[in-house]
Scaffold this motif. Sequence first.
Motif, short mmCIF file in Angstrom:
data_model
loop_
_atom_site.label_atom_id
_atom_site.label_comp_id
_atom_site.label_asym_id
_atom_site.label_seq_id
_atom_site.Cartn_x
_atom_site.Cartn_y
_atom_site.Cartn_z
N ASP A 253 1.66 20.35 12.98
CA ASP A 253 2.17 20.30 11.62
C ASP A 253 3.70 20.39 11.61
N ARG A 254 4.31 19.56 12.44
CA ARG A 254 5.77 19.43 12.52
C ARG A 254 6.08 17.95 12.70
N ALA A 255 7.21 17.51 12.21
CA ALA A 255 7.56 16.10 12.28
C ALA A 255 7.62 15.58 13.71
N GLU A 256 8.10 16.37 14.64
CA GLU A 256 8.28 15.91 16.02
C GLU A 256 7.02 16.07 16.87
N ALA A 257 5.99 16.70 16.35
CA ALA A 257 4.78 16.97 17.13
C ALA A 257 3.98 15.69 17.36
N HIS B 15 -4.69 21.80 12.27
CA HIS B 15 -3.31 21.83 12.74
C HIS B 15 -3.17 21.72 14.25
N TYR C 128 1.61 13.63 10.53
CA TYR C 128 2.04 14.80 9.77
C TYR C 128 2.66 14.35 8.46
N PRO D 203 4.26 16.38 5.42
CA PRO D 203 4.61 17.74 4.98
C PRO D 203 4.29 18.05 3.53
N HIS E 153 -1.48 18.23 5.30
CA HIS E 153 -0.39 18.28 6.30
C HIS E 153 -0.65 17.42 7.54
#
Length: 171
Positions: free
Chosen positions: A42-46, A122, A155, A157, A162
């Motif tokens: 749940d992060r943009a770079e993941a 997640h 993802y 946000p 999410h």
Amino acid sequence: MASAFSCALLGSLLGLSLAGCAGAPTSGTSSSVQPSFYQPLDRAEAQIDPIAARDLFSIYRTGKGLPALSVDPDLQRLAQAQVQEMARKAKPDLQGSPLAQRLKGAQLTRRHAVENVSAGYHTLAEAFSGWRQSPPHNANMLDPGVRRMGIATAYVPGSKYHVFWALVLTE
């Protein structure tokens, strides 16, 4: 013999993953690396680790006497397209175009294909656990006719969920 090996391998993976949950070491001289199936997505770079997913699903399948899976680049692209469409809509596409139609549109010919789509998990561990507890999703993961897979996440946000998931399995 294969079942005992699968159980031992699964036990080893679980042991390693539990070790990753133990927290930071107290000596300060080494660090604990969290297994990729516990990494938050749940992060943009993941990004999902398809090899870790393949290993997790394959251990589960071989423990049930089924063949292991391999990651298929074409199915990776198909799963990515599916999950991007769900992300664009910001909701799981449970009633979207049939998988057979999307396979044909991607110029992939498969006699047998199944998929799991979902949202809100997640981590890979959460998705795997949730799918295992859902009879239709579990049946797809344990389908004896599949040998290849593609998996993707997206993802979003501002959405309710999410993280969106697509898993495509074929012969």
